[in-house]
Design a protein around this motif. Sequence first.
Motif, PDB file in Angstrom:
ATOM      1  N   ARG A  10      -2.314   1.883  13.548  1.00 42.97           N
ATOM      2  CA  ARG A  10      -1.118   2.789  14.007  1.00 42.97           C
ATOM      3  C   ARG A  10       0.059   2.591  13.217  1.00 42.97           C
ATOM      4  O   ARG A  10       0.163   1.907  12.328  1.00 42.97           O
ATOM      5  N   ARG A  11       1.177   3.502  13.580  1.00 44.83           N
ATOM      6  CA  ARG A  11       2.456   3.430  12.794  1.00 44.83           C
ATOM      7  C   ARG A  11       2.891   2.063  12.746  1.00 44.83           C
ATOM      8  O   ARG A  11       3.253   1.425  13.883  1.00 44.83           O
ATOM      9  N   ASN A  12       3.221   1.666  11.474  1.00 45.24           N
ATOM     10  CA  ASN A  12       3.754   0.091  11.443  1.00 45.24           C
ATOM     11  C   ASN A  12       4.499   0.262  10.054  1.00 45.24           C
ATOM     12  O   ASN A  12       4.702   1.314   9.354  1.00 45.24           O
ATOM     13  N   LYS A  13       5.428  -0.643   9.751  1.00 48.44           N
ATOM     14  CA  LYS A  13       6.268  -0.799   8.630  1.00 48.44           C
ATOM     15  C   LYS A  13       5.571  -1.932   7.613  1.00 48.44           C
ATOM     16  O   LYS A  13       6.249  -2.314   6.505  1.00 48.44           O
ATOM     17  N   LYS A  14       4.498  -2.081   7.581  1.00 52.83           N
ATOM     18  CA  LYS A  14       3.916  -3.082   6.771  1.00 52.83           C
ATOM     19  C   LYS A  14       2.597  -2.594   6.135  1.00 52.83           C
ATOM     20  O   LYS A  14       2.297  -3.089   4.999  1.00 52.83           O
ATOM     21  N   PHE A  15       1.751  -1.598   6.590  1.00 42.75           N
ATOM     22  CA  PHE A  15       0.523  -1.439   5.762  1.00 42.75           C
ATOM     23  C   PHE A  15       0.462   0.159   6.193  1.00 42.75           C
ATOM     24  O   PHE A  15       0.643   0.726   7.141  1.00 42.75           O
ATOM     25  N   GLY A  16      -0.032   0.544   5.049  1.00 34.93           N
ATOM     26  CA  GLY A  16      -0.413   2.134   4.992  1.00 34.93           C
ATOM     27  C   GLY A  16       0.511   2.913   3.976  1.00 34.93           C
ATOM     28  O   GLY A  16       1.537   2.352   3.322  1.00 34.93           O
ATOM     29  N   VAL A  17       0.382   4.124   4.053  1.00 35.58           N
ATOM     30  CA  VAL A  17       1.500   5.190   3.254  1.00 35.58           C
ATOM     31  C   VAL A  17       2.716   5.240   4.089  1.00 35.58           C
ATOM     32  O   VAL A  17       2.616   5.810   5.160  1.00 35.58           O
ATOM     33  N   ARG A  18       3.763   4.523   3.759  1.00 30.20           N
ATOM     34  CA  ARG A  18       4.896   4.405   4.446  1.00 30.20           C
ATOM     35  C   ARG A  18       5.895   5.130   3.822  1.00 30.20           C
ATOM     36  O   ARG A  18       6.561   4.725   3.221  1.00 30.20           O
ATOM     37  N   THR A  19       6.029   6.629   4.063  1.00 27.16           N
ATOM     38  CA  THR A  19       7.159   7.274   3.577  1.00 27.16           C
ATOM     39  C   THR A  19       7.839   7.742   4.878  1.00 27.16           C
ATOM     40  O   THR A  19       7.661   7.439   5.989  1.00 27.16           O
ATOM     41  N   LYS A  20       8.982   8.185   4.405  1.00 31.26           N
ATOM     42  CA  LYS A  20       9.885   8.882   5.425  1.00 31.26           C
ATOM     43  C   LYS A  20       9.219   9.988   6.099  1.00 31.26           C
ATOM     44  O   LYS A  20       9.379  10.063   7.380  1.00 31.26           O
ATOM     45  N   TRP A  21       8.194  10.788   5.498  1.00 32.90           N
ATOM     46  CA  TRP A  21       7.576  11.692   6.177  1.00 32.90           C
ATOM     47  C   TRP A  21       6.536  11.314   6.902  1.00 32.90           C
ATOM     48  O   TRP A  21       6.186  11.573   8.075  1.00 32.90           O
ATOM     49  N   SER A  22       5.867  10.199   6.537  1.00 31.49           N
ATOM     50  CA  SER A  22       4.653   9.852   7.371  1.00 31.49           C
ATOM     51  C   SER A  22       5.077   9.080   8.630  1.00 31.49           C
ATOM     52  O   SER A  22       4.112   9.058   9.469  1.00 31.49           O
ATOM     53  N   MET A  23       6.020   8.684   8.695  1.00 29.25           N
ATOM     54  CA  MET A  23       6.718   8.130   9.806  1.00 29.25           C
ATOM     55  C   MET A  23       7.185   9.033  10.935  1.00 29.25           C
ATOM     56  O   MET A  23       7.704   8.730  12.032  1.00 29.25           O
ATOM     57  N   PHE A  24       6.976  10.247  10.576  1.00 28.13           N
ATOM     58  CA  PHE A  24       7.717  11.436  11.392  1.00 28.13           C
ATOM     59  C   PHE A  24       6.745  11.359  12.873  1.00 28.13           C
ATOM     60  O   PHE A  24       7.827  11.388  14.004  1.00 28.13           O
ATOM     61  N   ASN A  25       5.719  11.458  12.901  1.00 31.60           N
ATOM     62  CA  ASN A  25       4.952  11.129  14.149  1.00 31.60           C
ATOM     63  C   ASN A  25       3.490  10.646  14.129  1.00 31.60           C
ATOM     64  O   ASN A  25       3.150  10.372  12.747  1.00 31.60           O
ATOM     65  N   ASP A  26       2.794  10.460  15.019  1.00 29.88           N
ATOM     66  CA  ASP A  26       1.410   9.904  14.781  1.00 29.88           C
ATOM     67  C   ASP A  26       0.564  10.608  14.073  1.00 29.88           C
ATOM     68  O   ASP A  26      -0.227  10.280  13.217  1.00 29.88           O
ATOM     69  N   ARG A  27       0.826  11.900  14.339  1.00 32.30           N
ATOM     70  CA  ARG A  27      -0.209  13.002  13.421  1.00 32.30           C
ATOM     71  C   ARG A  27      -0.089  13.021  11.844  1.00 32.30           C
ATOM     72  O   ARG A  27      -0.923  12.774  11.018  1.00 32.30           O
ATOM     73  N   THR A  28       1.394  12.702  11.546  1.00 28.03           N
ATOM     74  CA  THR A  28       1.635  12.841   9.937  1.00 28.03           C
ATOM     75  C   THR A  28       1.062  11.588   9.659  1.00 28.03           C
ATOM     76  O   THR A  28       0.746  11.270   8.432  1.00 28.03           O
ATOM     77  N   TRP A  29       1.346  10.422  10.541  1.00 28.95           N
ATOM     78  CA  TRP A  29       0.964   9.013  10.098  1.00 28.95           C
ATOM     79  C   TRP A  29      -0.658   9.012   9.610  1.00 28.95           C
ATOM     80  O   TRP A  29      -1.022   8.529   8.711  1.00 28.95           O
ATOM     81  N   TYR A  30      -1.365   9.615  10.679  1.00 31.78           N
ATOM     82  CA  TYR A  30      -2.897   9.651  10.539  1.00 31.78           C
ATOM     83  C   TYR A  30      -3.365  10.334   9.438  1.00 31.78           C
ATOM     84  O   TYR A  30      -4.353   9.825   8.736  1.00 31.78           O
ATOM     85  N   TYR A  31      -2.878  11.468   9.127  1.00 27.23           N
ATOM     86  CA  TYR A  31      -3.229  12.361   7.945  1.00 27.23           C
ATOM     87  C   TYR A  31      -2.751  11.612   6.593  1.00 27.23           C
ATOM     88  O   TYR A  31      -3.587  11.695   5.792  1.00 27.23           O
ATOM     89  N   SER A  32      -1.559  11.190   6.759  1.00 24.91           N
ATOM     90  CA  SER A  32      -1.186  10.779   5.470  1.00 24.91           C
ATOM     91  C   SER A  32      -2.035   9.390   4.998  1.00 24.91           C
ATOM     92  O   SER A  32      -2.183   9.242   3.848  1.00 24.91           O
ATOM     93  N   ASN A  33      -2.335   8.669   6.082  1.00 23.54           N
ATOM     94  CA  ASN A  33      -3.118   7.607   5.569  1.00 23.54           C
ATOM     95  C   ASN A  33      -4.573   7.737   5.404  1.00 23.54           C
ATOM     96  O   ASN A  33      -5.103   7.110   4.565  1.00 23.54           O
ATOM     97  N   LEU A  34      -5.042   9.059   5.857  1.00 22.72           N
ATOM     98  CA  LEU A  34      -6.470   9.430   5.980  1.00 22.72           C
ATOM     99  C   LEU A  34      -6.472   9.899   4.093  1.00 22.72           C
ATOM    100  O   LEU A  34      -7.344   9.355   3.407  1.00 22.72           O
ATOM    101  N   PHE A  35      -5.447  10.654   3.994  1.00 21.63           N
ATOM    102  CA  PHE A  35      -5.474  10.985   2.391  1.00 21.63           C
ATOM    103  C   PHE A  35      -5.283  10.048   1.510  1.00 21.63           C
ATOM    104  O   PHE A  35      -5.891   9.944   0.528  1.00 21.63           O
TER     105      PHE A  35
END
Length: 104
Positions: free
Chosen positions: A26-51
């Motif tokens: 899930r969206r968090n501030k410790k693990f994953g692709v954490r950019t300003k854009w990926s934190m926009f919503n859950d969908r951008t978080w999911y696809y950013s981390n998938l890629f």
Amino acid sequence: MGTEAYLILTTSIVVGLVSAAMPFTRRNKKFGVRTKWSMFNDRTWYYSNLFGAVFLICTSAITIFSFFYCPKMLKIAFITSICVSGLLSVLSSYIVFLFETRKK
């Protein structure tokens, strides 16, 4: 092959295994692709981390291949693929963000 080569191989395997969990977090501030854009919503978080996960798993595959078939190029393959993976992850995060903001 020296200890350095085995350390790079081990690091690459760990990166591949850890990155496999990225799309399922899930969206968090410790693990994953954490950019300003990926934190926009859950969908951008999911696809950013998938890629990002796909790119990092490819990095691991390239490094493992290099370890067994091109040991002289191991350091170059590892460093280059990590850098390219990072850049592609940030770029894909931005592209997903652009698609999401155009929907609204």
